[in-house]
Write a protein that holds these residues in place. Sequence first.
Motif, PDB file in Angstrom:
ATOM      1  N   THR A   1       0.826  -1.203   0.000  1.00 32.80           N
ATOM      2  CA  THR A   1       0.000   0.000   0.000  1.00 32.80           C
ATOM      3  C   THR A   1       0.861   1.253   0.000  1.00 32.80           C
ATOM      4  OG1 THR A   1      -1.661  -1.175   1.312  1.00 32.80           O
ATOM      5  CG2 THR A   1      -1.847   1.227   1.211  1.00 32.80           C
ATOM      6  N   PRO A   2       0.617   2.187  -0.923  1.00 33.43           N
ATOM      7  CA  PRO A   2       1.379   3.447  -0.902  1.00 33.43           C
ATOM      8  C   PRO A   2       1.107   4.220   0.390  1.00 33.43           C
ATOM      9  CG  PRO A   2       0.213   3.178  -2.982  1.00 33.43           C
ATOM     10  CD  PRO A   2      -0.306   2.118  -2.059  1.00 33.43           C
ATOM     11  N   ARG A   3       2.110   4.928   0.852  1.00 29.41           N
ATOM     12  CA  ARG A   3       1.953   5.744   2.054  1.00 29.41           C
ATOM     13  C   ARG A   3       1.372   7.104   1.682  1.00 29.41           C
ATOM     14  NH1 ARG A   3       7.883   4.259   4.658  1.00 29.41           N
ATOM     15  NH2 ARG A   3       7.309   2.146   5.364  1.00 29.41           N
ATOM     16  N   PRO A   4       0.667   7.745   2.631  1.00 23.28           N
ATOM     17  CA  PRO A   4       0.095   9.061   2.350  1.00 23.28           C
ATOM     18  C   PRO A   4       1.195  10.051   1.951  1.00 23.28           C
ATOM     19  CG  PRO A   4      -0.797   8.158   4.381  1.00 23.28           C
ATOM     20  CD  PRO A   4       0.323   7.249   3.967  1.00 23.28           C
ATOM     21  N   ASP A   5       0.930  10.844   0.931  1.00 24.28           N
ATOM     22  CA  ASP A   5       1.838  11.888   0.453  1.00 24.28           C
ATOM     23  C   ASP A   5       3.171  11.344  -0.062  1.00 24.28           C
ATOM     24  OD1 ASP A   5      -0.053  13.865   1.178  1.00 24.28           O
ATOM     25  OD2 ASP A   5       0.671  13.811   3.241  1.00 24.28           O
ATOM     26  N   GLU A   6       3.244  10.054  -0.383  1.00 31.53           N
ATOM     27  CA  GLU A   6       4.461   9.468  -0.920  1.00 31.53           C
ATOM     28  C   GLU A   6       4.461   9.626  -2.437  1.00 31.53           C
ATOM     29  OE1 GLU A   6       6.833   5.474   0.269  1.00 31.53           O
ATOM     30  OE2 GLU A   6       4.826   5.136  -0.521  1.00 31.53           O
ATOM     31  N   SER A   7       5.569  10.080  -3.002  1.00 32.60           N
ATOM     32  CA  SER A   7       5.645  10.242  -4.451  1.00 32.60           C
ATOM     33  C   SER A   7       5.669   8.871  -5.120  1.00 32.60           C
ATOM     34  CB  SER A   7       6.903  11.022  -4.833  1.00 32.60           C
ATOM     35  OG  SER A   7       8.059  10.224  -4.650  1.00 32.60           O
ATOM     36  N   PRO A   8       5.249   8.790  -6.383  1.00 31.04           N
ATOM     37  CA  PRO A   8       5.280   7.505  -7.090  1.00 31.04           C
ATOM     38  C   PRO A   8       6.666   6.872  -7.118  1.00 31.04           C
ATOM     39  CG  PRO A   8       3.934   9.076  -8.284  1.00 31.04           C
ATOM     40  CD  PRO A   8       4.586   9.834  -7.181  1.00 31.04           C
ATOM     41  N   ALA A   9       7.697   7.685  -7.377  1.00 28.64           N
ATOM     42  CA  ALA A   9       9.063   7.148  -7.404  1.00 28.64           C
ATOM     43  C   ALA A   9       9.460   6.620  -6.029  1.00 28.64           C
ATOM     44  CB  ALA A   9      10.040   8.222  -7.868  1.00 28.64           C
ATOM     45  N   SER A  10       9.090   7.343  -4.986  1.00 28.48           N
ATOM     46  CA  SER A  10       9.425   6.908  -3.628  1.00 28.48           C
ATOM     47  C   SER A  10       8.718   5.607  -3.271  1.00 28.48           C
ATOM     48  CB  SER A  10       9.060   7.994  -2.609  1.00 28.48           C
ATOM     49  OG  SER A  10       9.842   9.146  -2.819  1.00 28.48           O
ATOM     50  N   THR A  11       7.457   5.477  -3.685  1.00 26.68           N
ATOM     51  CA  THR A  11       6.719   4.236  -3.436  1.00 26.68           C
ATOM     52  C   THR A  11       7.405   3.062  -4.113  1.00 26.68           C
ATOM     53  OG1 THR A  11       4.576   5.363  -3.253  1.00 26.68           O
ATOM     54  CG2 THR A  11       4.524   3.021  -3.765  1.00 26.68           C
ATOM     55  N   ALA A  12       7.736   3.229  -5.395  1.00 28.94           N
ATOM     56  CA  ALA A  12       8.365   2.142  -6.140  1.00 28.94           C
ATOM     57  C   ALA A  12       9.695   1.735  -5.526  1.00 28.94           C
ATOM     58  CB  ALA A  12       8.554   2.546  -7.600  1.00 28.94           C
ATOM     59  N   MET A  13      10.532   2.706  -5.175  1.00 26.40           N
ATOM     60  CA  MET A  13      11.843   2.388  -4.615  1.00 26.40           C
ATOM     61  C   MET A  13      11.731   1.772  -3.225  1.00 26.40           C
ATOM     62  SD  MET A  13      14.478   5.305  -6.031  1.00 26.40           S
ATOM     63  CE  MET A  13      13.533   6.734  -5.491  1.00 26.40           C
ATOM     64  N   ARG A  14      10.832   2.293  -2.409  1.00 22.77           N
ATOM     65  CA  ARG A  14      10.649   1.716  -1.072  1.00 22.77           C
ATOM     66  C   ARG A  14      10.209   0.264  -1.161  1.00 22.77           C
ATOM     67  NH1 ARG A  14       6.164   0.887   1.814  1.00 22.77           N
ATOM     68  NH2 ARG A  14       4.889   2.304   0.554  1.00 22.77           N
ATOM     69  N   LEU A  15       9.258  -0.018  -2.038  1.00 21.78           N
ATOM     70  CA  LEU A  15       8.750  -1.385  -2.145  1.00 21.78           C
ATOM     71  C   LEU A  15       9.795  -2.335  -2.721  1.00 21.78           C
ATOM     72  CD1 LEU A  15       5.068  -0.734  -3.275  1.00 21.78           C
ATOM     73  CD2 LEU A  15       5.897  -1.378  -1.005  1.00 21.78           C
ATOM     74  N   ALA A  16      10.595  -1.859  -3.665  1.00 23.10           N
ATOM     75  CA  ALA A  16      11.660  -2.699  -4.211  1.00 23.10           C
ATOM     76  C   ALA A  16      12.629  -3.112  -3.109  1.00 23.10           C
ATOM     77  CB  ALA A  16      12.402  -1.963  -5.325  1.00 23.10           C
ATOM     78  N   VAL A  17      12.992  -2.157  -2.254  1.00 23.15           N
ATOM     79  CA  VAL A  17      13.903  -2.444  -1.139  1.00 23.15           C
ATOM     80  C   VAL A  17      13.246  -3.361  -0.115  1.00 23.15           C
ATOM     81  CG1 VAL A  17      15.165  -1.433   0.796  1.00 23.15           C
ATOM     82  CG2 VAL A  17      15.197  -0.302  -1.434  1.00 23.15           C
ATOM     83  N   GLU A  18      11.989  -3.082   0.217  1.00 17.06           N
ATOM     84  CA  GLU A  18      11.299  -3.902   1.225  1.00 17.06           C
ATOM     85  C   GLU A  18      11.146  -5.350   0.759  1.00 17.06           C
ATOM     86  OE1 GLU A  18       7.632  -2.113   2.451  1.00 17.06           O
ATOM     87  OE2 GLU A  18       8.637  -0.418   3.436  1.00 17.06           O
ATOM     88  N   LYS A  19      10.890  -5.551  -0.514  1.00 17.77           N
ATOM     89  CA  LYS A  19      10.784  -6.913  -1.046  1.00 17.77           C
ATOM     90  C   LYS A  19      12.113  -7.651  -0.883  1.00 17.77           C
ATOM     91  CE  LYS A  19       7.253  -5.850  -4.537  1.00 17.77           C
ATOM     92  NZ  LYS A  19       6.982  -5.707  -5.991  1.00 17.77           N
ATOM     93  N   ALA A  20      13.210  -6.982  -1.255  1.00 21.74           N
ATOM     94  CA  ALA A  20      14.524  -7.613  -1.153  1.00 21.74           C
ATOM     95  C   ALA A  20      14.881  -7.904   0.300  1.00 21.74           C
ATOM     96  CB  ALA A  20      15.581  -6.716  -1.797  1.00 21.74           C
ATOM     97  N   ARG A  21      14.642  -6.954   1.181  1.00 24.88           N
ATOM     98  CA  ARG A  21      14.995  -7.143   2.596  1.00 24.88           C
ATOM     99  C   ARG A  21      14.131  -8.223   3.261  1.00 24.88           C
ATOM    100  NH1 ARG A  21      18.499  -3.720   5.004  1.00 24.88           N
ATOM    101  NH2 ARG A  21      19.155  -1.875   3.828  1.00 24.88           N
ATOM    102  N   ALA A  22      12.879  -8.327   2.847  1.00 23.67           N
ATOM    103  CA  ALA A  22      12.006  -9.352   3.411  1.00 23.67           C
ATOM    104  C   ALA A  22      12.535 -10.748   3.089  1.00 23.67           C
ATOM    105  CB  ALA A  22      10.584  -9.184   2.897  1.00 23.67           C
TER     106      ALA A  22
END
Length: 199
Positions: A39-60
């Motif tokens: 789920t995207p975070r409130p006020d998160e830019s599209p680029a920030s959402t994509a990069m955060r999720l890419a990192v979270e997937k790898a770290r998980a």
Amino acid sequence: MSSEADRSLILASSSPYRRTLLERLRVPFSVVVPAIDETPRPDESPASTAMRLAVEKARAVAERHPRALIIGSDQVATLDGQQIGKPGDHRSALAQLQTMRGRVVEFHSALCVFDAARGDAQIKDILTRVRFRNLPDAALDAYLHAEQPYDCAGSAKAEGLGIALLESIESHDPTALIGLPLIELVSMLNHAGYPVLRA
């Protein structure tokens, strides 16, 4: 740096499209599906959402595979700064395509290569601009019935019949739009000491 023989390469994804793309590189890898909230975070830019999720997937995935080299990726499509998700069904897909026709949609394809043994992450967002053709409803409906791209953000598979919906694609990595930027990935793997092409 860990030697190549000491670690495995893992794709942290449930996407069959990313798996097919990674197979092009002809390197051995396994697939592990990460369990994260996308789920995207409130006020998160599209680029920030994509990069955060890419990192979270790898770290998980790294939590279960502490010596692996892990590839995480995520894509966010945007129109007028608003995120466009996966449609899920025919009606939602048609509404997406109607909104996007004749217009430019931006796709942020984020990539993370995480060296779990070193705790080192390489992260980049690859931007692709896609102009959709101004097609009538009947053509859009015919496309959706033919390909049923309901699991694709933006409702169009550029690697398939969806290319007929597009007027132009602007990107320095043609695979980014499909979901895994292979040009950037090769650079990241080389940097991590895992060369795709070996002498």
